[in-house]
Design an enzyme around this catalytic site. Structure first.
Site, PDB file in Angstrom:
ATOM      1  N   LYS A  65       0.847  -1.193   0.000  1.00 12.25           N
ATOM      2  CA  LYS A  65       0.000   0.000   0.000  1.00 12.25           C
ATOM      3  C   LYS A  65       0.884   1.246   0.000  1.00 12.25           C
ATOM      4  O   LYS A  65       2.092   1.175   0.228  1.00 12.25           O
ATOM      5  CB  LYS A  65      -0.902  -0.010   1.246  1.00 12.25           C
ATOM      6  CG  LYS A  65      -0.139  -0.073   2.562  1.00 12.25           C
ATOM      7  CD  LYS A  65      -1.054  -0.194   3.749  1.00 12.25           C
ATOM      8  CE  LYS A  65      -0.230  -0.232   5.052  1.00 12.25           C
ATOM      9  NZ  LYS A  65      -1.074  -0.232   6.245  1.00 12.25           N
ATOM     10  N   TYR A  67      14.739  30.545   8.052  1.00 10.05           N
ATOM     11  CA  TYR A  67      13.511  31.179   8.514  1.00 10.05           C
ATOM     12  C   TYR A  67      13.474  31.249  10.031  1.00 10.05           C
ATOM     13  O   TYR A  67      13.837  30.299  10.724  1.00 10.05           O
ATOM     14  CB  TYR A  67      12.287  30.389   8.027  1.00 10.05           C
ATOM     15  CG  TYR A  67      11.962  30.582   6.577  1.00 10.05           C
ATOM     16  CD1 TYR A  67      11.592  31.824   6.078  1.00 10.05           C
ATOM     17  CD2 TYR A  67      12.016  29.506   5.701  1.00 10.05           C
ATOM     18  CE1 TYR A  67      11.278  31.986   4.745  1.00 10.05           C
ATOM     19  CE2 TYR A  67      11.700  29.659   4.356  1.00 10.05           C
ATOM     20  CZ  TYR A  67      11.332  30.905   3.891  1.00 10.05           C
ATOM     21  OH  TYR A  67      11.018  31.078   2.562  1.00 10.05           O
TER      22      TYR A  67
END
Length: 368
Positions: free
Chosen positions: A40, A261
């Site tokens: 999956k 940042y």
């Protein structure tokens, strides 16, 4: 280096020979049980179109996906003899699509059972399925009242011959957790009532809980891809992925200057800073800000500053300048920093790191 690799900010290497080796080890560990494979989420982000055929070549014939579309995409990649099971079952009104693509649902609710039964009745033929019972995880599977309703209606068993009776373990990576014994006892009570149905309980970690948990089919996922199956124990599996970023540029900053940042890092002395073309858009989690470690020629280089969308920054002050040219390789996942170590530093798990690895990497498959 190919043009595609030269264009990319990082190279993700997937070792398909290691996937095969891990499957063989799990097959040995699983004793008499058949070993399936959870592919999956695009084989945990590594490419179901590559991993699926690799496992099929190793003899795997039971594959598990989460969603219908995953099963549809996987079907052409596998031999006709391979079974593909859809863990979430069929979304409402899509049952016929499973038939069209040769997929088998895992039925988790009475509603799903009734819809699959209705289709079998309309087609005038039995339609096999896996029945999942909830043994305490309270996530997927038939709760006790719905399981009793299933068993009380003989028409369900006739129209929907069970491929397996299934449940899922919540805490198997912690071998001494009491939930393991509790779930096993609940599952065994259902099995005693349905002794003729093959059973499946163990995921990757459950395989290592021993023969009592293995039943007829085990469903490894993460272990196939090199994630440690047992907490606090040396990993017996081979690493499958390596990730190497590339230096974009280097600069020297002085004491009191900042990086990134939020200026979350400030230099206490002159430092050399390298910018790497990998960021949270590539699955490098923001929680790695100011705490991750990368390696250049085996030498550790700490990540400094905040992880941004497209880049991270490293303190490379101790690295020889000739190794810091634009385009130079930096190990982010590999022999010096295994996947599970990266996950621990990020405050996460190997599953999340794998499945988040982004689409912008150039992918190289080896050992296929």
């Amino acid at each position: 280096m190919t043009p595609q690799a030269a264009h990319a900010g990082a190279i993700l290497t997937v070792d398909l020979a290691a996937v095969r080796s891990n499957y063989r080890l799990l097959r040995q560990q699983a004793g008499k049980a058949t070993v399936g494979a959870a592919v999956k989420a695009n084989a945990y982000g590594l490419g179901a179109d590559k991993v699926g055929p690799t496992l099929a070549a190793e003899g795997c014939r039971h594959f598990f996906v989460a969603h219908l579309d995953e099963g549809i995409a996987l079907r052409p990649q596998l031999p006709a003899t391979a079974e593909i099971f859809v863990l979430h079952g069929a979304p409402p009104a899509t049952e016929r699509e499973l038939i069209a693509h040769g997929l088998t649902p895992v039925l988790n609710s009475l509603q799903q059972i009734e819809a699959w039964h209705a289709l079998a009745h309309s087609l005038e033929r039995p339609l096999p399925a896996i029945f999942q019972v909830d043994t305490g995880m309270s996530r997927m599977g038939l709760p006790a009242t719905e399981a009793e309703a299933w068993l009380a209606n003989p028409a369900f068993m006739k129209s929907i011959p069970p491929r397996f009776l299934m449940s899922h373990l919540a805490c198997a990576e912690h071998q001494s957790h009491p939930m393991n014994a509790s779930q096993l006892a609940r599952f065994q009570s259902w099995r005693q009532r349905l002794p003729h149905i093959p059973a499946s309980l163990a995921n990757s970690s459950g395989i290592f809980l021993g023969a009592d948990f293995q039943f007829d089919l085990v469903r490894p996922g993460a272990a196939l891809y090199g994630i440690a199956p047992v907490a606090g124990v040396a990993n017996p599996l081979q690493p499958v992925v390596a990730l190497h970023g590339r230096i974009i540029q280097c600069r020297t900053i002085q004491r009191g200057e900042h990086v990134g940042y939020g200026i979350s890092y400030s230099a206490t002395e002159e430092r050399r800073i390298a910018t790497i073309g990998v960021g949270y858009a590539d699955g490098w989690l923001r929680s790695m800000s100011n705490r991750g470690i990368a390696f250049i020629d085996g030498q550790p280089t700490p990540m400094v500053g905040t992880v941004s969308m497209d880049s991270i920054t490293l303190d490379v002050s101790g690295i020889a300048s000739e190794r810091l040219q634009a385009g130079a390789s930096v190990e982010l996942i590999g022999p010096h920093r295994p996947l599970d170590d990266v996950a621990r530093l990020a405050g996460s798990i190997g599953y999340e790191i794998l499945t988040d690895l982004g689409r912008r990497y150039h992918r190289e498959y080896i050992g296929g």
